[in-house]
Design a protein around this motif. Structure first.
Motif, PDB file in Angstrom:
ATOM      1  N   GLN A   1      14.266   1.887   6.366  1.00  0.00           N
ATOM      2  CA  GLN A   1      12.947   2.022   5.746  1.00  0.00           C
ATOM      3  C   GLN A   1      11.932   1.051   6.339  1.00  0.00           C
ATOM      4  O   GLN A   1      10.916   0.757   5.710  1.00  0.00           O
ATOM      5  N   ILE A   2      12.163   0.585   7.554  1.00  0.00           N
ATOM      6  CA  ILE A   2      11.313  -0.454   8.127  1.00  0.00           C
ATOM      7  C   ILE A   2       9.859  -0.010   8.248  1.00  0.00           C
ATOM      8  O   ILE A   2       8.938  -0.842   8.148  1.00  0.00           O
ATOM      9  N   SER A   3       9.600   1.287   8.428  1.00  0.00           N
ATOM     10  CA  SER A   3       8.211   1.740   8.551  1.00  0.00           C
ATOM     11  C   SER A   3       7.418   1.486   7.276  1.00  0.00           C
ATOM     12  O   SER A   3       6.189   1.358   7.317  1.00  0.00           O
ATOM     13  N   LYS A   4       8.102   1.382   6.125  1.00  0.00           N
ATOM     14  CA  LYS A   4       7.410   1.113   4.860  1.00  0.00           C
ATOM     15  C   LYS A   4       6.917  -0.334   4.779  1.00  0.00           C
ATOM     16  O   LYS A   4       6.101  -0.669   3.921  1.00  0.00           O
ATOM     17  N   PHE A   5       7.429  -1.192   5.662  1.00  0.00           N
ATOM     18  CA  PHE A   5       7.065  -2.608   5.649  1.00  0.00           C
ATOM     19  C   PHE A   5       6.168  -2.967   6.836  1.00  0.00           C
ATOM     20  O   PHE A   5       5.976  -4.140   7.141  1.00  0.00           O
ATOM     21  N   GLN A   6       5.622  -1.933   7.456  1.00  0.00           N
ATOM     22  CA  GLN A   6       4.765  -2.149   8.619  1.00  0.00           C
ATOM     23  C   GLN A   6       3.526  -2.970   8.247  1.00  0.00           C
ATOM     24  O   GLN A   6       2.933  -2.775   7.192  1.00  0.00           O
TER      25      GLN A   6
ATOM     26  N   TYR B   1       0.545   0.789  -0.707  1.00  0.00           N
ATOM     27  CA  TYR B   1       1.614   1.122  -1.652  1.00  0.00           C
ATOM     28  C   TYR B   1       2.848   1.704  -0.962  1.00  0.00           C
ATOM     29  O   TYR B   1       3.498   2.602  -1.494  1.00  0.00           O
ATOM     30  N   THR B   2       3.167   1.230   0.233  1.00  0.00           N
ATOM     31  CA  THR B   2       4.334   1.776   0.930  1.00  0.00           C
ATOM     32  C   THR B   2       5.610   1.051   0.517  1.00  0.00           C
ATOM     33  O   THR B   2       6.574   1.686   0.096  1.00  0.00           O
ATOM     34  N   ALA B   3       5.635  -0.264   0.636  1.00  0.00           N
ATOM     35  CA  ALA B   3       6.811  -1.031   0.211  1.00  0.00           C
ATOM     36  C   ALA B   3       6.867  -1.120  -1.309  1.00  0.00           C
ATOM     37  O   ALA B   3       5.863  -1.383  -1.969  1.00  0.00           O
ATOM     38  N   PHE B   4       8.049  -0.863  -1.854  1.00  0.00           N
ATOM     39  CA  PHE B   4       8.340  -1.002  -3.299  1.00  0.00           C
ATOM     40  C   PHE B   4       7.677   0.057  -4.170  1.00  0.00           C
ATOM     41  O   PHE B   4       7.553  -0.120  -5.377  1.00  0.00           O
TER      42      PHE B   4
ATOM     43  N   PHE C   1       8.757  12.730   2.309  1.00  0.00           N
ATOM     44  CA  PHE C   1       8.414  11.337   2.001  1.00  0.00           C
ATOM     45  C   PHE C   1       7.962  11.232   0.555  1.00  0.00           C
ATOM     46  O   PHE C   1       7.466  12.208  -0.020  1.00  0.00           O
ATOM     47  N   PRO C   2       8.147  10.058  -0.057  1.00  0.00           N
ATOM     48  CA  PRO C   2       7.724   9.897  -1.450  1.00  0.00           C
ATOM     49  C   PRO C   2       6.217   9.737  -1.543  1.00  0.00           C
ATOM     50  O   PRO C   2       5.567   9.209  -0.637  1.00  0.00           O
ATOM     51  N   GLY C   3       5.657  10.189  -2.660  1.00  0.00           N
ATOM     52  CA  GLY C   3       4.226  10.039  -2.877  1.00  0.00           C
ATOM     53  C   GLY C   3       3.410  11.017  -2.060  1.00  0.00           C
ATOM     54  O   GLY C   3       3.927  11.983  -1.502  1.00  0.00           O
ATOM     55  N   THR C   4       2.128  10.777  -1.984  1.00  0.00           N
ATOM     56  CA  THR C   4       1.224  11.725  -1.335  1.00  0.00           C
ATOM     57  C   THR C   4       0.567  11.177  -0.078  1.00  0.00           C
ATOM     58  O   THR C   4      -0.150  11.914   0.601  1.00  0.00           O
ATOM     59  N   ASP C   5       0.786   9.908   0.251  1.00  0.00           N
ATOM     60  CA  ASP C   5       0.176   9.355   1.456  1.00  0.00           C
ATOM     61  C   ASP C   5       1.203   9.320   2.584  1.00  0.00           C
ATOM     62  O   ASP C   5       2.281   8.747   2.421  1.00  0.00           O
ATOM     63  N   PRO C   6       0.867   9.913   3.755  1.00  0.00           N
ATOM     64  CA  PRO C   6       1.867  10.075   4.812  1.00  0.00           C
ATOM     65  C   PRO C   6       1.927   8.950   5.838  1.00  0.00           C
ATOM     66  O   PRO C   6       2.622   9.091   6.851  1.00  0.00           O
ATOM     67  N   GLU C   7       1.209   7.853   5.623  1.00  0.00           N
ATOM     68  CA  GLU C   7       1.123   6.835   6.671  1.00  0.00           C
ATOM     69  C   GLU C   7       2.496   6.348   7.132  1.00  0.00           C
ATOM     70  O   GLU C   7       2.805   6.343   8.333  1.00  0.00           O
ATOM     71  N   ALA C   8       3.332   5.934   6.197  1.00  0.00           N
ATOM     72  CA  ALA C   8       4.643   5.398   6.570  1.00  0.00           C
ATOM     73  C   ALA C   8       5.533   6.489   7.166  1.00  0.00           C
ATOM     74  O   ALA C   8       6.292   6.244   8.107  1.00  0.00           O
ATOM     75  N   TYR C   9       5.445   7.689   6.627  1.00  0.00           N
ATOM     76  CA  TYR C   9       6.262   8.808   7.131  1.00  0.00           C
ATOM     77  C   TYR C   9       5.924   9.120   8.574  1.00  0.00           C
ATOM     78  O   TYR C   9       6.809   9.236   9.427  1.00  0.00           O
ATOM     79  N   MET C  10       4.638   9.228   8.871  1.00  0.00           N
ATOM     80  CA  MET C  10       4.228   9.567  10.225  1.00  0.00           C
ATOM     81  C   MET C  10       4.528   8.425  11.201  1.00  0.00           C
ATOM     82  O   MET C  10       4.686   8.641  12.404  1.00  0.00           O
ATOM     83  N   ALA C  11       4.636   7.219  10.680  1.00  0.00           N
ATOM     84  CA  ALA C  11       5.006   6.085  11.533  1.00  0.00           C
ATOM     85  C   ALA C  11       6.467   6.159  11.961  1.00  0.00           C
ATOM     86  O   ALA C  11       6.905   5.384  12.811  1.00  0.00           O
ATOM     87  N   GLY C  12       7.207   7.099  11.404  1.00  0.00           N
ATOM     88  CA  GLY C  12       8.608   7.258  11.778  1.00  0.00           C
ATOM     89  C   GLY C  12       8.808   7.690  13.218  1.00  0.00           C
ATOM     90  O   GLY C  12       9.912   7.564  13.758  1.00  0.00           O
TER      91      GLY C  12
END
Length: 568
Positions: A133-138, A163-166, A460-471
């Motif tokens: 889940q490292i992209s969530k901590f970018q 709101y990506t981490a936690f 991906f969880p939630g509605t914002d794709p930032e962390a998902y697309m960073a995959g």
């Protein structure tokens, strides 16, 4: 400039519904029998990106906030979602402060504090940890513990969506005291911790048998003294989607069955027994074919399917990748395997609407004639057996996926479609518990990708794709160096894509964020790094005796299991 604001109304509704479902006595409804036919392999989502592992973990370990069934953020271990308006997010968007609900306890009876939150971030961001889940901590610069109930996350850049981490089931808080010797390269070796984490959720682990069954019991230290309604929860794995559906809808053996990727007419027939009901919701799930851009040949040894192995012998040709895509009749795939729970798509990011592109809809036109023309023009000529070749390299590929009747039917259809353009296809299916298990010692995981193409769904969880697309960043490619734990399965690397990821991280305007996300989506589809097939609705089923299920495509399906009850 627009900024994200948590919907207070959504929070209020969620809290009200939770209160309405509160029970007079914890554990009064006996055992809850749940079936995830893709068996859970580990109870630590930081070591596995498999949905079944994330969701299995979610009944024990929790994030600071969750997403409800409408995609609204709702508090879990806090009383309020931090925003700019309430002072929880700084005006410069470079920090977010979470205030933990006082009095929370871990399932071992010790206090839950801000130190556990900081430790979890340190755990995921540790070098050589292979955190899935490292992209969530970018862009996190530091985590500051203000006091036992307050923690501030500082970012290196302004974060319009901090709101990506936690937030969401993929990034729960783990206990420092339990995991403090499991940092970095030692993370996968902590079997006892990874199989039996202490948590703040409604249940705690009694026994874990990897890839088989987990026994949970009600957490006596759970924050609501009246919940959960069930004294125990049994989470069984194994079998297939059809048998899972039957176990709820026909035999009544189980109370809940997840991920029923079953032919629609079969589900309708089973439902006629009256023992259960099918529940569906649409989120961001896309059934896709990932294309291996590196050489998966066994003779590459330990470099197999890594950048060091070099480019793929034929999938590195853009003409081949595009031909494979337009030779697939997606309408037939939907009709045969999904019915009303599927829609043809060319997008890896199909929702929310603000992020859904219409620029790559070229793939929706089934056009084997154009596919043949592309291959002819690129010099891939049919041989005596009808299989195309060039410079001694044949268009013969290994196509792998998890074991599932709908997936195997899809494989068979795609194989026939590809045969029409001179591509030979060998089909392989792998037990889902192994395929999605994340075991770095196994050669059969979707991360190792010892095949030419592979098919699966994620979201991906939630509605914002930032962390998902960073995959799909260059540094997210699985390899032996990171324990094969990365999200960039195609081994795709683009400076333009990486730059757009950075741009999105600095953009606050929601419309502008949508445009950036569409560009990233279009790069992935146009480059053919992956071949989107079907926007899938999530389909599960529960017994007619179970109340409180709120089907959720934005978080774990078990996100509100504390509110489930059994009807008398």
């Amino acid at each position: 400039m627009k900024r994200f604001t948590a919907l207070a109304a959504g929070t209020a509704v969620a809290l009200a519904l939770g209160a309405a479902n509160a029970q007079a006595e914890r554990g009064s409804d006996g055992n809850l029998n749940v079936l995830y036919w893709q068996a859970v392999s580990v109870l630590n989502p930081y070591l596995s990106g498999g949905t079944k592992d994330v969701e299995g973990s979610s009944v024990v370990i929790e994030p600071l906030a969750k997403y409800d069934e409408a995609g609204n953020m709702v508090p879990a271990l806090v009383d309020e979602i931090p925003t700019v308006e309430n002072g929880g997010v700084s005006e410069d968007l470079k920090s977010i402060t979470w205030k933990i609900t006082p009095g929370l306890l871990w399932s071992d009876g010790t206090p839950f504090t801000a130190n556990d939150v900081k430790f979890t971030a340190d755990y995921c961001m540790a070098p050589d940890g292979g955190c899935q889940q490292i992209s969530k901590f970018q862009d996190i610069e530091s985590i500051e513990v203000i006091d036992d109930q307050t923690v501030t996350i500082n970012f290196t850049v302004p974060k319009p969506f901090p709101y990506t981490a936690f937030v969401g089931a993929e990034t729960p808080v783990i206990q420092k005291a339990q995991f403090e010797n499991c940092i970095g390269a030692n993370a996968p070796n902590c079997t006892e911790q990874n199989f039996g984490p202490h948590g703040t959720g409604p249940f705690k682990v009694v026994e874990f048998r990897a890839n088989d069954v987990i026994t949970f019991e009600a957490n006596e230290h759970y924050r609501d003294p009246a919940k959960p309604s069930f004294a125990t929860l049994t989470l069984k794995g194994g079998g297939d989607a059809a048998s899972a559906a039957r176990s709820v809808l026909e035999t009544g053996e189980f109370d809940y069955a997840w991920n029923l990727q079953v032919e629609p007419e079969v589900l309708e027939q089973m439902s006629a027994a009256g023992r259960g009901q099918v529940v569906t919701s649409f989120g961001t799930s896309v059934e896709r074919i990932e294309v291996n851009l590196t050489d998966p040949s066994p003779d590459k040894g330990e470099n197999r399917s890594t950048l060091e192995a070099g480019p793929h012998p034929f999938l590195s040709d853009p003409a081949v990748r595009k031909a494979l895509s337009i030779a697939i009749d997606r309408e037939i795939l939907v009709e045969a395997g999904y019915g009303a729970s599927g829609q043809p798509t060319c997008n890896i990011l199909p929702a929310p609407e603000n992020y859904a592109s219409t620029n790559v809809n070229w793939c929706l036109e089934y056009n084997p004639d154009e596919a043949n023309r592309l291959l002819d023009e690129a010099g891939w000529a049919p041989g005596g057996d009808g299989i195309r070749a060039k410079d001694g390299v044949r268009l013969s590929l290994l196509y792998q996926t998890s074991t599932n009747s709908v997936r195997q039917a899809t494989q068979a259809l795609v194989k026939d479609m590809w045969q029409q353009i001179g591509v030979e296809t060998e089909l392989r299916n792998i037990d889902a518990a192994v395929f999605f298990g994340g075991d770095p010692a196994s050669p059969d995981t979707f991360q190792k990708f010892y095949a030419d193409v592979e098919m699966y769904t994620n979201n991906f969880p939630g509605t914002d794709p930032e962390a998902y697309m960073a995959g799909w960043l260059c540094d997210g490619i699985p390899s032996p160096k990171n324990g094969w734990l990365g999200a960039n399965m195609p081994r795709f690397c683009s400076e333009e894509y990486d730059a757009l990821t950075g741009q999105m991280a600095e953009t606050a305007d929601l419309e502008a964020r949508g445009e950036i996300a569409k560009k990233m989506n279009d790069i992935l589809s146009n480059e053919g790094a992956l071949i989107p097939l079907i926007h899938r609705g999530d389909v599960s089923a529960h017994s007619v005796t179970i109340d409180g299920v709120r089907m959720n495509s934005w978080d774990s399906e078990l996100w509100n299991v504390a509110d489930w009850t059994r009807k008398e």
